[in-house]
Design an enzyme around this catalytic site. Structure first.
Site, short mmCIF file in Angstrom:
data_model
loop_
_atom_site.label_atom_id
_atom_site.label_comp_id
_atom_site.label_asym_id
_atom_site.label_seq_id
_atom_site.Cartn_x
_atom_site.Cartn_y
_atom_site.Cartn_z
N SER A 1 60.53 38.66 26.38
CA SER A 1 61.38 38.88 25.71
C SER A 1 62.36 40.38 26.23
CB SER A 1 60.96 40.17 24.38
OG SER A 1 59.86 40.91 25.01
N LYS B 1 59.66 46.17 22.55
CA LYS B 1 61.40 46.50 22.69
C LYS B 1 62.62 46.91 21.95
CE LYS B 1 60.12 41.80 21.81
NZ LYS B 1 58.99 41.62 22.22
#
Length: 140
Positions: free
Chosen positions: A61, A98
């Site tokens: 990701s 993230k």
């Protein structure tokens, strides 16, 4: 995404030869024939030993900022979290890495891979940030 956590311990100095010469990524250049000094990677990378740990990454990701499966992330819990920081966070018991972005309508965990969607943090979410990613250590 799966994260594997490790403590950072700065008990031992590890001095490695350091050539203080820029290395050309284009045409080859003559190398210096001497070592400028020794570099302690603990001293160079770890500014706050009691607040620092490592995490091994599993997942893609964050691939567009160079964070890939198998990489080690050096994380510092003592740093202030700013919008745009890459962080280790837990949302509803699941750990993730993230970019945290603060917008007018709330807080988001944003991946760096267009195949994944941003996660909006809602009041009912169990959410905690566990530190700011400072370095990526990878094999090539």
């Amino acid at each position: 995404m799966v994260l594997q956590f490790f403590d950072a311990q700065k008990k031992k100095r590890l001095l490695i030869p350091f050539f203080n010469t820029a290395i050309s990524a284009g045409f080859p250049s003559a190398a210096d024939d001497f070592i400028d000094r020794k570099l302690d990677l603990n001293e160079y990378l770890i500014k706050h030993p009691a607040a620092t740990y490592f995490v091994r990454v599993q997942g893609e990701s964050m691939k567009d900022v160079g964070i890939n499966t198998g990489d080690l992330l050096l994380v510092d819990r003592s740093l202030d979290i700013k919008s745009g920081s890459i962080v280790i966070a837990a949302i509803d018991g699941e750990f993730t890495v993230k970019r945290v972005i603060k917008k007018n309508d709330g807080l988001y965990l944003v991946p760096e891979n267009e195949s994944y969607k941003a996660i909006k943090i809602d009041e009912e979410d169990e959410f905690q940030i566990f530190g700011v990613v400072k370095n990526v250590i990878k094999s090539i």
